[in-house]
Scaffold this motif. Structure first.
Motif, PDB file in Angstrom:
ATOM      1  N   ILE A 167       4.539  14.769  17.368  1.00  0.00           N
ATOM      2  CA  ILE A 167       5.060  13.814  18.057  1.00  0.00           C
ATOM      3  C   ILE A 167       3.988  12.813  18.840  1.00  0.00           C
ATOM      4  O   ILE A 167       4.018  11.780  18.728  1.00  0.00           O
ATOM      5  CB  ILE A 167       6.045  14.120  18.904  1.00  0.00           C
ATOM      6  N   VAL A 168       2.933  13.549  19.339  1.00  0.00           N
ATOM      7  CA  VAL A 168       1.840  12.675  20.008  1.00  0.00           C
ATOM      8  C   VAL A 168       1.258  12.184  18.906  1.00  0.00           C
ATOM      9  O   VAL A 168       0.919  10.912  19.311  1.00  0.00           O
ATOM     10  CB  VAL A 168       1.027  13.741  20.647  1.00  0.00           C
ATOM     11  N   LEU A 169       0.901  12.644  17.853  1.00  0.00           N
ATOM     12  CA  LEU A 169       0.151  11.909  16.740  1.00  0.00           C
ATOM     13  C   LEU A 169       0.861  10.694  16.188  1.00  0.00           C
ATOM     14  O   LEU A 169       0.333   9.755  16.045  1.00  0.00           O
ATOM     15  CB  LEU A 169       0.125  12.941  15.555  1.00  0.00           C
ATOM     16  N   MET A 170       2.275  10.727  16.147  1.00  0.00           N
ATOM     17  CA  MET A 170       3.042   9.700  15.742  1.00  0.00           C
ATOM     18  C   MET A 170       3.080   8.477  16.589  1.00  0.00           C
ATOM     19  O   MET A 170       2.912   7.392  16.210  1.00  0.00           O
ATOM     20  CB  MET A 170       4.365  10.164  15.470  1.00  0.00           C
ATOM     21  N   VAL A 171       3.265   8.768  17.944  1.00  0.00           N
ATOM     22  CA  VAL A 171       3.154   7.722  19.005  1.00  0.00           C
ATOM     23  C   VAL A 171       1.696   7.213  18.997  1.00  0.00           C
ATOM     24  O   VAL A 171       1.615   5.968  19.289  1.00  0.00           O
ATOM     25  CB  VAL A 171       3.317   8.539  20.480  1.00  0.00           C
ATOM     26  N   SER A 172       0.745   8.085  18.918  1.00  0.00           N
ATOM     27  CA  SER A 172      -0.710   7.540  18.859  1.00  0.00           C
ATOM     28  C   SER A 172      -0.757   6.832  17.864  1.00  0.00           C
ATOM     29  O   SER A 172      -1.547   5.464  18.061  1.00  0.00           O
ATOM     30  CB  SER A 172      -1.845   8.522  18.868  1.00  0.00           C
ATOM     31  N   SER A 173      -0.375   6.834  16.690  1.00  0.00           N
ATOM     32  CA  SER A 173      -0.579   6.185  15.490  1.00  0.00           C
ATOM     33  C   SER A 173       0.130   4.713  15.547  1.00  0.00           C
ATOM     34  O   SER A 173      -0.253   3.663  15.064  1.00  0.00           O
ATOM     35  CB  SER A 173      -0.332   6.695  14.222  1.00  0.00           C
ATOM     36  N   MET A 174       1.140   4.472  16.272  1.00  0.00           N
ATOM     37  CA  MET A 174       2.000   3.632  16.295  1.00  0.00           C
ATOM     38  C   MET A 174       1.545   2.692  17.751  1.00  0.00           C
ATOM     39  O   MET A 174       2.157   1.787  17.612  1.00  0.00           O
ATOM     40  CB  MET A 174       3.320   3.901  16.607  1.00  0.00           C
ATOM     41  N   THR A 175       0.927   3.251  18.615  1.00  0.00           N
ATOM     42  CA  THR A 175       0.440   2.587  19.844  1.00  0.00           C
ATOM     43  C   THR A 175      -1.092   2.282  19.779  1.00  0.00           C
ATOM     44  O   THR A 175      -1.549   0.999  19.701  1.00  0.00           O
ATOM     45  CB  THR A 175       0.761   3.509  21.146  1.00  0.00           C
ATOM     46  N   PHE A 176      -1.752   3.276  20.108  1.00  0.00           N
ATOM     47  CA  PHE A 176      -3.334   3.046  20.301  1.00  0.00           C
ATOM     48  C   PHE A 176      -3.940   2.334  18.919  1.00  0.00           C
ATOM     49  O   PHE A 176      -4.516   1.559  18.887  1.00  0.00           O
ATOM     50  CB  PHE A 176      -3.980   4.567  20.615  1.00  0.00           C
ATOM     51  N   ALA A 177      -3.494   2.981  17.955  1.00  0.00           N
ATOM     52  CA  ALA A 177      -4.195   2.680  16.362  1.00  0.00           C
ATOM     53  C   ALA A 177      -3.473   1.347  16.163  1.00  0.00           C
ATOM     54  O   ALA A 177      -4.215   0.444  15.693  1.00  0.00           O
ATOM     55  CB  ALA A 177      -3.541   3.809  15.296  1.00  0.00           C
ATOM     56  N   ALA A 178      -2.132   1.171  16.342  1.00  0.00           N
ATOM     57  CA  ALA A 178      -1.726  -0.312  16.068  1.00  0.00           C
ATOM     58  C   ALA A 178      -2.304  -1.355  16.795  1.00  0.00           C
ATOM     59  O   ALA A 178      -2.379  -2.468  16.236  1.00  0.00           O
ATOM     60  CB  ALA A 178      -0.188  -0.176  16.147  1.00  0.00           C
ATOM     61  N   HIS A 179      -2.789  -1.213  17.760  1.00  0.00           N
ATOM     62  CA  HIS A 179      -3.280  -2.241  18.842  1.00  0.00           C
ATOM     63  C   HIS A 179      -4.926  -2.223  18.695  1.00  0.00           C
ATOM     64  O   HIS A 179      -5.643  -3.181  19.041  1.00  0.00           O
ATOM     65  CB  HIS A 179      -3.119  -2.138  20.234  1.00  0.00           C
ATOM     66  N   ALA A 180      -5.572  -1.350  17.763  1.00  0.00           N
ATOM     67  CA  ALA A 180      -7.031  -1.322  17.667  1.00  0.00           C
ATOM     68  C   ALA A 180      -7.446  -2.541  17.074  1.00  0.00           C
ATOM     69  O   ALA A 180      -8.521  -3.090  17.342  1.00  0.00           O
ATOM     70  CB  ALA A 180      -7.299  -0.092  17.114  1.00  0.00           C
ATOM     71  N   HIS A 181      -6.750  -2.784  15.932  1.00  0.00           N
ATOM     72  CA  HIS A 181      -7.209  -4.502  15.245  1.00  0.00           C
ATOM     73  C   HIS A 181      -5.870  -5.073  15.185  1.00  0.00           C
ATOM     74  O   HIS A 181      -4.734  -4.613  14.697  1.00  0.00           O
ATOM     75  CB  HIS A 181      -7.513  -3.963  13.944  1.00  0.00           C
ATOM     76  N   GLN A 182      -5.871  -6.297  15.484  1.00  0.00           N
ATOM     77  CA  GLN A 182      -4.718  -7.180  15.492  1.00  0.00           C
ATOM     78  C   GLN A 182      -4.721  -8.291  14.378  1.00  0.00           C
ATOM     79  O   GLN A 182      -3.835  -8.840  13.926  1.00  0.00           O
ATOM     80  CB  GLN A 182      -4.469  -8.001  16.685  1.00  0.00           C
ATOM     81  N   HIS A 183      -6.028  -8.202  13.576  1.00  0.00           N
ATOM     82  CA  HIS A 183      -5.845  -9.182  12.718  1.00  0.00           C
ATOM     83  C   HIS A 183      -5.360  -9.066  11.379  1.00  0.00           C
ATOM     84  O   HIS A 183      -5.714  -7.631  10.923  1.00  0.00           O
ATOM     85  CB  HIS A 183      -7.177  -9.957  12.292  1.00  0.00           C
ATOM     86  N   GLY A 184      -4.625  -9.691  10.669  1.00  0.00           N
ATOM     87  CA  GLY A 184      -4.212  -9.204   9.346  1.00  0.00           C
ATOM     88  C   GLY A 184      -3.279  -8.146   9.334  1.00  0.00           C
ATOM     89  O   GLY A 184      -2.557  -7.638   9.991  1.00  0.00           O
ATOM     90  N   ALA A 186      -5.016  -5.166   9.072  1.00  0.00           N
ATOM     91  CA  ALA A 186      -5.803  -4.009   9.501  1.00  0.00           C
ATOM     92  C   ALA A 186      -5.343  -2.963  10.561  1.00  0.00           C
ATOM     93  O   ALA A 186      -5.502  -1.914  10.291  1.00  0.00           O
ATOM     94  CB  ALA A 186      -6.963  -4.606  10.062  1.00  0.00           C
ATOM     95  N   HIS A 187      -4.412  -3.654  11.386  1.00  0.00           N
ATOM     96  CA  HIS A 187      -3.677  -2.551  12.090  1.00  0.00           C
ATOM     97  C   HIS A 187      -2.858  -1.467  11.580  1.00  0.00           C
ATOM     98  O   HIS A 187      -2.812  -0.391  11.671  1.00  0.00           O
ATOM     99  CB  HIS A 187      -2.829  -3.112  13.109  1.00  0.00           C
ATOM    100  N   VAL A 188      -2.201  -1.567  10.204  1.00  0.00           N
ATOM    101  CA  VAL A 188      -1.688  -0.763   9.356  1.00  0.00           C
ATOM    102  C   VAL A 188      -2.515   0.119   8.782  1.00  0.00           C
ATOM    103  O   VAL A 188      -2.158   1.432   9.013  1.00  0.00           O
ATOM    104  CB  VAL A 188      -0.934  -1.701   8.465  1.00  0.00           C
ATOM    105  N   ASP A 189      -3.489  -0.211   8.194  1.00  0.00           N
ATOM    106  CA  ASP A 189      -4.708   0.651   7.458  1.00  0.00           C
ATOM    107  C   ASP A 189      -5.102   1.452   8.543  1.00  0.00           C
ATOM    108  O   ASP A 189      -5.203   2.851   8.680  1.00  0.00           O
ATOM    109  CB  ASP A 189      -5.737  -0.171   7.218  1.00  0.00           C
ATOM    110  N   LYS A 190      -5.531   0.975   9.857  1.00  0.00           N
ATOM    111  CA  LYS A 190      -6.037   2.034  11.053  1.00  0.00           C
ATOM    112  C   LYS A 190      -4.718   3.043  11.310  1.00  0.00           C
ATOM    113  O   LYS A 190      -5.049   4.002  11.675  1.00  0.00           O
ATOM    114  CB  LYS A 190      -6.230   0.916  12.172  1.00  0.00           C
TER     115      LYS A 190
END
Length: 382
Positions: A167-184, A186-190
């Motif tokens: 659960i923590v991993l899913m939340v992290s991938s949808m929050t921290f990782a999703a906001h790490a790159h905002q262009h194009g 890229a955030h999906v790949d991250k």
């Protein structure tokens, strides 16, 4: 006694800190010092477990563990493993990773920065699993009882730690990782990279835990067989072949200790990435810490006192949990290495002081009980 046991550790510390100053100045000195304390604190419970097993081994196998084992622990896990992590994450060869770290720090820093989300996800999940499995286990001795009692009750639910980690991993991938790159896109790949790396960290933890459990079961089987042979020897009056027993039992002990040490090395190495990405400083700090863990193991075996500071294991695991959270946060936000380093040190120091206070309180209680017994004896005599 202290100098004899810790002499090599003191020497390696002096050389490592001097090398850090020459390599990166006083800031590097501070980072290496923090890494050393971090490795010692996170591996203190490892030293306690090592000592408990090592004292059952013959002098020969103790020497093997403290020589060959040191080479595996220091050069294998603490020096090579960080390079391997960087190489895999950045998709470059290990030699290229070392060459870049030494000769092209700018490009190396750029590669590691790009690879940091995957490293943080992998390490964060591994450390989180260590913390969760510890905190959900019902223990006789509790440090923060108000927190540990209800969590121990929740721990009776099967696979709860794995579910929470995912659960923590899913939340992290949808929050921290999703906001790490905002262009194009890229955030999906991250987000996908973080998700896959986190799952890899979880699988690695399960494999290491499985191997540790396998060797622990083997060790228990050897101890049961040893007990049965001793009983048989008493009944028949025959002498038990001690050489065969010592060889097999000690060999399984040695293998178990090495797997156990490797598992504890993971949290030290992964935790180090939360403090610095420089593999040279990482190698120096973790190498110094590993020497102290080995010396501490010998000291505990020779002194025979393994339970003096009962809350240190708790403090070490709370530090692991804090590092896991900080690693996941660093997927998006930059946190200064001094903060990440001091969090663990503060938790360890707090648990040490709590242990000292507990020992003093127990000693005072025993003193009062002894005094009241003496008064009772005197009054009875009168």
């Amino acid at each position: 006694m202290v100098l004899k046991t810790f002499g090599w550790s003191f020497a390696v510390t002096a050389l490592g800190l001097v090398a850090a100053v020459f390599y990166g100045g006083w800031e590097a000195f501070g980072i290496v010092a923090i890494l050393s304390v971090l490795e010692i604190s996170l591996s203190f419970d490892n030293a306690v477990v090592n000592a408990g097993i090592l004292k059952k081994m013959s002098a020969f196998w103790q020497k093997i563990f403290l020589t060959v084992g040191v080479l595996i622990a220091v050069f294998g896990m603490r020096l090579i493993f960080p390079v391997v992590i960087v190489a895999i994450s950045a998709k470059i060869g290990p030699i290229d990773a070392v060459d870049l770290a030494l000769n092209d720090k700018d490009q190396y820093q750029e590669i590691v920065t790009d690879a940091h989300p995957s490293i943080a996800a992998f390490g964060g999940m591994f450390l989180l699993m260590i913390f969760l499995d510890f905190i959900f286990e019902d223990r006789d001795i509790k440090w923060l009882a108000w927190l540990e009692r209800p969590l121990a009750k929740l721990g009776k639910v099967d696979m709860l730690s794995v579910c929470i980690a995912l659960i923590v991993l899913m939340v992290s991938s949808m929050t921290f990782a999703a906001h790490a790159h905002q262009h194009g896109g890229a955030h999906v790949d991250k987000a996908q990279t973080v998700l896959l790396s986190g799952i890899a960290g979880l699988i690695t933890y399960m494999i290491v835990g499985g191997l540790s459990g396998y060797f622990e079961d083997k060790l228990e089987e050897e101890e049961e067989r040893e007990h049965e042979e001793e009983e048989e020897a008493r009944r028949t009056g025959k002498k038990k072949p001690a050489v065969v027993l010592a060889g097999q039992a000690a060999f399984f002990m040695f293998l178990y200790l090495e797997v156990l040490d490797a598992s504890f090395s993971f949290d030290g190495v992964i935790g180090a990435f939360a403090i610095t990405n420089d593999i040279v400083l990482m190698a120096l700090g973790l190498g110094i810490g590993a020497m102290y863990v080995r010396s501490l193991t010998v000291y505990l075996v020779r002194q025979g006192t393994l339970d003096d500071y009962v809350y240190l294991e708790h403090g070490a695991h709370y530090a692991i949990g804090a590092l896991a959270v900080l690693l996941l946060v660093t997927i998006q936000y930059e946190i200064h290495e001094v903060i990440t380093g001091l969090v663990g040190v503060v938790l360890i120091a707090w648990s040490f002081w709590s242990s000292v206070r507990r020992n003093r309180a127990l000693a005072a209680a025993e003193g009062k009980a002894h005094g009241s017994d003496e008064k009772t004896e005197v009054s009875s005599g009168v």
